[in-house]
Design a protein around this motif. Structure first.
Motif, PDB file in Angstrom:
ATOM      1  N   THR A 200     -17.730   5.210 -26.042  1.00 23.03           N
ATOM      2  CA  THR A 200     -16.654   6.096 -25.608  1.00 23.03           C
ATOM      3  C   THR A 200     -16.988   6.678 -24.245  1.00 23.03           C
ATOM      4  N   PRO A 201     -16.166   6.469 -23.228  1.00 18.35           N
ATOM      5  CA  PRO A 201     -16.473   6.990 -21.893  1.00 18.35           C
ATOM      6  C   PRO A 201     -16.285   8.498 -21.834  1.00 18.35           C
ATOM      7  N   PRO A 202     -16.855   9.143 -20.828  1.00 15.71           N
ATOM      8  CA  PRO A 202     -16.670  10.592 -20.667  1.00 15.71           C
ATOM      9  C   PRO A 202     -15.193  10.948 -20.576  1.00 15.71           C
ATOM     10  N   HIS A 209      -8.504   1.125 -22.862  1.00 22.86           N
ATOM     11  CA  HIS A 209      -8.810   0.832 -24.255  1.00 22.86           C
ATOM     12  C   HIS A 209      -9.621   1.962 -24.881  1.00 22.86           C
ATOM     13  N   ILE A 210      -9.875   1.832 -26.198  1.00 23.68           N
ATOM     14  CA  ILE A 210     -10.698   2.796 -26.910  1.00 23.68           C
ATOM     15  C   ILE A 210     -11.934   2.098 -27.475  1.00 23.68           C
ATOM     16  N   SER A 211     -12.847   2.906 -27.995  1.00 25.95           N
ATOM     17  CA  SER A 211     -14.083   2.396 -28.574  1.00 25.95           C
ATOM     18  C   SER A 211     -13.971   2.365 -30.098  1.00 25.95           C
ATOM     19  N   ALA A 212     -14.957   1.734 -30.747  1.00 29.23           N
ATOM     20  CA  ALA A 212     -15.010   1.721 -32.208  1.00 29.23           C
ATOM     21  C   ALA A 212     -15.152   3.136 -32.754  1.00 29.23           C
ATOM     22  N   ALA A 213     -15.922   3.982 -32.052  1.00 27.31           N
ATOM     23  CA  ALA A 213     -16.085   5.369 -32.498  1.00 27.31           C
ATOM     24  C   ALA A 213     -14.747   6.097 -32.502  1.00 27.31           C
ATOM     25  N   GLU A 214     -13.930   5.874 -31.470  1.00 26.78           N
ATOM     26  CA  GLU A 214     -12.609   6.510 -31.418  1.00 26.78           C
ATOM     27  C   GLU A 214     -11.699   5.961 -32.505  1.00 26.78           C
ATOM     28  N   ALA A 215     -11.816   4.662 -32.790  1.00 31.14           N
ATOM     29  CA  ALA A 215     -11.038   4.078 -33.885  1.00 31.14           C
ATOM     30  C   ALA A 215     -11.419   4.739 -35.207  1.00 31.14           C
ATOM     31  N   GLY A 216     -12.708   5.007 -35.383  1.00 28.31           N
ATOM     32  CA  GLY A 216     -13.149   5.698 -36.584  1.00 28.31           C
ATOM     33  C   GLY A 216     -12.605   7.110 -36.675  1.00 28.31           C
ATOM     34  N   THR A 217     -12.569   7.787 -35.549  1.00 26.04           N
ATOM     35  CA  THR A 217     -11.991   9.132 -35.516  1.00 26.04           C
ATOM     36  C   THR A 217     -10.519   9.101 -35.901  1.00 26.04           C
TER      37      THR A 217
END
Length: 232
Positions: A200-202, A209-217
């Protein structure tokens, strides 16, 4: 007396790579089946071969395209030729729903393959091409689909596939923002989310796009029971 069984809902991944295909693994594409209805969400490169392992491409109830980047649409070209020339003969055109402006996009792309004297409707010969209205609900067989504009460099729509009796699926398509999807996706049983970025970028960093962590959120905030990561 045996009680009636509930219709089965199935999600099959046809490809989950981002931008470029992996070895033996195509780009964006998913098959959703419910009670005899079969639809495909996006059809990126190298997804048609996987689709044909699981369904008769001629019998699909619909293909729905989130946006017009090539990693989401390129196998429409391969499917066009397969429907036109591979036996058995095509009995009816396959319904294809594209975002607003998609018909003109396909007409323009098809001109590269039309020889002199041929009908200019390259895709229209095998697909029943329609543009969906993102503000309206699209009904296909036993399923309905609602749309939400995502945050992407070109117009792109997330989709909520509504299944009778619940267990709905939300497909983020490509997006840089999860907050606008929270009310749209709330209560979905399955979240099919892109997860392109490795980290996840700052906050405030421009990105598509988004990251896997953001998808989890996002999955946690909407109360999803199942998270499927794609576009990685």
């Amino acid at each position: 007396m045996t009680p009636p069984t509930s219709p089965t809902t199935r999600l099959t991944t046809l490809g989950g790579s981002a931008a470029g295909v992996g070895t033996g693994y195509g780009c964006a594409g998913s098959l959703v089946e419910h009670d005899g209805t079969r639809i495909v969400l996006d059809l990126g490169p190298d997804t048609l071969l996987e689709l044909r392992k699981h369904a008769d491409m001629r019998a699909l109830d619909g293909i729905v395209i989130s946006h017009l980047h090539l990693d989401h649409v390129l196998d429409l070209f391969a499917m066009r030729f397969a429907l036109a020339y591979a036996p058995p003969r095509l009995e009816r055109r396959v319904p294809l729903w594209v975002p607003p402006g998609g018909s003109a996009f396909l007409d323009g792309a098809g001109t590269a393959f039309v020889l002199g004297g041929e009908d200019a409707s390259f895709f229209g010969k095998v697909f029943e091409v329609r543009e969906y209205d993102p503000l309206a609900t699209l009904a296909i067989g036993t399923l309905t689909i609602d749309f939400q504009r995502s945050d992407h460099p070109i117009p792109c729509w997330s989709m909520r596939v509504n299944v009778p009796g619940g267990r709905n699926l939300v497909y983020t398509a490509d997006t840089a923002d999860i907050e606008r999807l929270v009310p749209f996706a709330a209560g979905a049983h399955v979240l099919l989310s892109e997860a392109t970025l490795p980290e996840t970028p700052p906050q405030g960093t421009p990105r598509p796009h988004i990251s896997a962590a953001e998808a989890g959120t996002l999955a946690r905030e909407i109360g999803a029971s199942v998270l499927v990561l794609t576009h990685m």
